[in-house]
Design a protein around this motif. Structure first.
Motif, PDB file in Angstrom:
ATOM      1  N   LEU A 185      82.683  12.496  59.109  1.00 41.24           N
ATOM      2  CA  LEU A 185      83.076  12.106  57.763  1.00 41.24           C
ATOM      3  C   LEU A 185      83.332  10.606  57.678  1.00 41.24           C
ATOM      4  CD1 LEU A 185      85.473  15.027  56.784  1.00 41.24           C
ATOM      5  CD2 LEU A 185      83.274  14.475  55.718  1.00 41.24           C
ATOM      6  N   ILE A 186      83.923  10.040  58.739  1.00 43.55           N
ATOM      7  CA  ILE A 186      84.136   8.603  58.791  1.00 43.55           C
ATOM      8  C   ILE A 186      83.857   8.155  60.213  1.00 43.55           C
ATOM      9  CG2 ILE A 186      86.625   9.010  59.022  1.00 43.55           C
ATOM     10  CD1 ILE A 186      87.052   6.179  57.912  1.00 43.55           C
ATOM     11  N   PRO A 187      82.610   7.784  60.487  1.00 44.74           N
ATOM     12  CA  PRO A 187      82.178   7.499  61.859  1.00 44.74           C
ATOM     13  C   PRO A 187      82.809   6.249  62.444  1.00 44.74           C
ATOM     14  CG  PRO A 187      80.454   6.927  60.289  1.00 44.74           C
ATOM     15  CD  PRO A 187      81.530   7.611  59.501  1.00 44.74           C
ATOM     16  N   VAL A 188      83.951   6.415  63.105  1.00 49.99           N
ATOM     17  CA  VAL A 188      84.634   5.288  63.740  1.00 49.99           C
ATOM     18  C   VAL A 188      84.449   5.310  65.250  1.00 49.99           C
ATOM     19  CG1 VAL A 188      86.367   5.088  61.933  1.00 49.99           C
ATOM     20  CG2 VAL A 188      86.791   6.599  63.870  1.00 49.99           C
ATOM     21  N   ASN A 241      77.021   5.243  45.394  1.00 51.16           N
ATOM     22  CA  ASN A 241      78.272   4.528  45.577  1.00 51.16           C
ATOM     23  C   ASN A 241      79.206   5.238  46.559  1.00 51.16           C
ATOM     24  OD1 ASN A 241      77.626   2.404  43.908  1.00 51.16           O
ATOM     25  ND2 ASN A 241      78.504   3.346  42.089  1.00 51.16           N
ATOM     26  N   PHE A 242      79.070   6.546  46.643  1.00 49.85           N
ATOM     27  CA  PHE A 242      79.869   7.287  47.633  1.00 49.85           C
ATOM     28  C   PHE A 242      79.466   6.865  49.043  1.00 49.85           C
ATOM     29  CE2 PHE A 242      80.327  10.890  50.535  1.00 49.85           C
ATOM     30  CZ  PHE A 242      81.671  11.155  50.404  1.00 49.85           C
ATOM     31  N   ILE A 243      78.158   6.709  49.270  1.00 50.82           N
ATOM     32  CA  ILE A 243      77.671   6.297  50.589  1.00 50.82           C
ATOM     33  C   ILE A 243      78.086   4.863  50.885  1.00 50.82           C
ATOM     34  CG2 ILE A 243      75.646   6.087  52.072  1.00 50.82           C
ATOM     35  CD1 ILE A 243      74.184   7.984  50.262  1.00 50.82           C
ATOM     36  N   HIS A 244      78.040   4.003  49.864  1.00 48.65           N
ATOM     37  CA  HIS A 244      78.354   2.589  50.066  1.00 48.65           C
ATOM     38  C   HIS A 244      79.802   2.382  50.470  1.00 48.65           C
ATOM     39  CE1 HIS A 244      74.821   1.704  47.106  1.00 48.65           C
ATOM     40  NE2 HIS A 244      74.413   2.060  48.305  1.00 48.65           N
ATOM     41  N   THR A 245      80.631   3.385  50.238  1.00 49.31           N
ATOM     42  CA  THR A 245      82.019   3.304  50.692  1.00 49.31           C
ATOM     43  C   THR A 245      82.099   3.310  52.209  1.00 49.31           C
ATOM     44  OG1 THR A 245      82.731   4.516  48.715  1.00 49.31           O
ATOM     45  CG2 THR A 245      84.313   4.365  50.517  1.00 49.31           C
ATOM     46  N   PHE A 295      78.974   2.931  54.328  1.00 45.54           N
ATOM     47  CA  PHE A 295      77.905   2.139  54.923  1.00 45.54           C
ATOM     48  C   PHE A 295      77.503   1.025  53.963  1.00 45.54           C
ATOM     49  CE2 PHE A 295      77.449   6.320  56.898  1.00 45.54           C
ATOM     50  CZ  PHE A 295      77.324   5.987  58.246  1.00 45.54           C
ATOM     51  N   GLY A 296      76.979  -0.069  54.520  1.00 42.10           N
ATOM     52  CA  GLY A 296      76.563  -1.198  53.710  1.00 42.10           C
ATOM     53  C   GLY A 296      75.453  -0.833  52.743  1.00 42.10           C
ATOM     54  N   LYS A 297      75.501  -1.408  51.543  1.00 39.24           N
ATOM     55  CA  LYS A 297      74.518  -1.111  50.503  1.00 39.24           C
ATOM     56  C   LYS A 297      73.114  -1.497  50.947  1.00 39.24           C
ATOM     57  CE  LYS A 297      73.538  -2.021  45.614  1.00 39.24           C
ATOM     58  NZ  LYS A 297      74.017  -2.710  44.386  1.00 39.24           N
ATOM     59  N   ASP A 302      74.821  10.162  61.959  1.00 44.31           N
ATOM     60  CA  ASP A 302      75.808  10.179  60.885  1.00 44.31           C
ATOM     61  C   ASP A 302      75.274   9.490  59.637  1.00 44.31           C
ATOM     62  OD1 ASP A 302      77.549  11.474  62.595  1.00 44.31           O
ATOM     63  OD2 ASP A 302      78.472   9.625  63.292  1.00 44.31           O
ATOM     64  N   LEU A 303      74.514   8.419  59.825  1.00 42.68           N
ATOM     65  CA  LEU A 303      73.901   7.733  58.689  1.00 42.68           C
ATOM     66  C   LEU A 303      72.923   8.645  57.978  1.00 42.68           C
ATOM     67  CD1 LEU A 303      73.230   5.256  56.980  1.00 42.68           C
ATOM     68  CD2 LEU A 303      71.688   4.498  58.800  1.00 42.68           C
ATOM     69  N   PHE A 304      72.128   9.413  58.738  1.00 50.92           N
ATOM     70  CA  PHE A 304      71.166  10.323  58.132  1.00 50.92           C
ATOM     71  C   PHE A 304      71.862  11.464  57.385  1.00 50.92           C
ATOM     72  CE2 PHE A 304      68.270   8.771  61.654  1.00 50.92           C
ATOM     73  CZ  PHE A 304      67.512   7.986  60.802  1.00 50.92           C
ATOM     74  N   VAL A 305      73.037  11.869  57.846  1.00 49.69           N
ATOM     75  CA  VAL A 305      73.791  12.904  57.139  1.00 49.69           C
ATOM     76  C   VAL A 305      74.135  12.425  55.734  1.00 49.69           C
ATOM     77  CG1 VAL A 305      75.977  14.153  57.048  1.00 49.69           C
ATOM     78  CG2 VAL A 305      74.741  13.988  59.202  1.00 49.69           C
ATOM     79  N   TYR A 306      74.525  11.159  55.622  1.00 52.41           N
ATOM     80  CA  TYR A 306      74.891  10.620  54.319  1.00 52.41           C
ATOM     81  C   TYR A 306      73.681  10.437  53.412  1.00 52.41           C
ATOM     82  CZ  TYR A 306      79.788   9.718  55.397  1.00 52.41           C
ATOM     83  OH  TYR A 306      81.117   9.865  55.682  1.00 52.41           O
ATOM     84  N   ILE A 307      72.615   9.889  53.965  1.00 47.11           N
ATOM     85  CA  ILE A 307      71.461   9.578  53.113  1.00 47.11           C
ATOM     86  C   ILE A 307      70.688  10.827  52.707  1.00 47.11           C
ATOM     87  CG2 ILE A 307      69.679   9.281  54.889  1.00 47.11           C
ATOM     88  CD1 ILE A 307      68.767   6.784  53.379  1.00 47.11           C
ATOM     89  N   ALA A 308      70.854  11.930  53.426  1.00 48.65           N
ATOM     90  CA  ALA A 308      70.116  13.158  53.115  1.00 48.65           C
ATOM     91  C   ALA A 308      70.394  13.652  51.703  1.00 48.65           C
ATOM     92  CB  ALA A 308      70.450  14.253  54.128  1.00 48.65           C
TER      93      ALA A 308
END
Length: 235
Positions: A71-74, A118-122, A124-126, A160-166
């Motif tokens: 959810l928040i890849p730290v 905008n949810f993703i941009h929170t 990851f970078g736009k 994790d990035l692909f989870v968001y962009i999917a």
């Protein structure tokens, strides 16, 4: 999404980050004394007994950490997978990780479908999201599932990035959940196997497993970066 909602998501991000740190600290405090004695058969036995006596609480704590990690890849997922293997064995740890991956993918996918980019941009970078979304990799709907399948299958790719962009892609939800959950198998099984063997005192098997995993991860990440640079140059 208006500015007020954007601020809300940023606050949520901070809260999730704090929860992750708290959970990691709690697990470390609980298990660190047991880690120091894993080199002895007595220490290995005590570790297994402690996990067995923790009941479902240990599973929920580990599952929560897995959810937060996506959810928040730290932090990378491998340490959590390794810990899952230590606590619940190769197969048990693997299923816990799969469950966490499915739940987090489900939550993120539908949040993106509802709130948009905008949810993703929170998180990851736009620019990073736009470059990936507009690349030739994702311009062909017929190849999207294959690309995601390969991305989740190869260790080292930014899963994790692909989870968001999917959530932005024309893919059926249930097919994405299957891919994002079970195509992690090579990375997950190698990590839980390594963790399980540490507890059993088979340190050399864990070392070999991680050498192989990191080698494949490095190769996968190299190929991914090379492809992205190639696609970027072609545009």
């Amino acid at each position: 999404m208006d500015e007020q909602n954007t601020k809300k998501f940023k606050i949520i991000k901070i809260i999730l980050f704090i929860l992750t740190l708290v959970l990691i600290t709690a697990i470390t405090i609980k298990l660190f004394p047991l880690f120091t004695n894993l080199g002895t058969s007595e220490g290995q036995l005590k570790f297994k007994e402690e996990i067995a006596n923790s009941g479902p609480n240990g599973v929920f704590m580990l599952l929560g950490l897995q959810l937060l990690q996506i959810l928040i890849p730290v932090l990378p997922g491998e340490p959590i997978e390794f810990l899952a293997g230590m606590c619940y064995g190769t197969i048990g740890g693997m299923f816990i990780i799969f469950l966490g991956a499915f739940l987090s993918s489900f939550i993120i996918f539908y949040c993106v479908r509802k709130f948009g980019r905008n949810f993703i941009h929170t998180f990851f970078g736009k620019d990073k999201i736009e470059k990936l979304e507009n690349s030739k990799w994702f311009s062909n709907p017929e190849k999207i599932e294959l690309i995601l399948f390969i991305a989740f299958l190869i260790p080292g790719t930014p899963k994790d990035l692909f989870v968001y962009i999917a959530g932005l892609l024309p893919i059926k939800p249930y097919r994405f959940f299957l891919i994002s959950t079970f195509c992690r198998f090579p990375s997950v099984i190698s990590s839980t196997f390594a963790g399980s063997n540490v507890v059993d005192g088979n340190w050399w098997l864990s070392i070999v497993s991680y050498i192989v995993t990191f080698s494949i991860s490095g190769l996968g990440l190299y190929i991914y970066n090379l492809k992205m640079k190639t696609k970027k140059g072609a545009q």
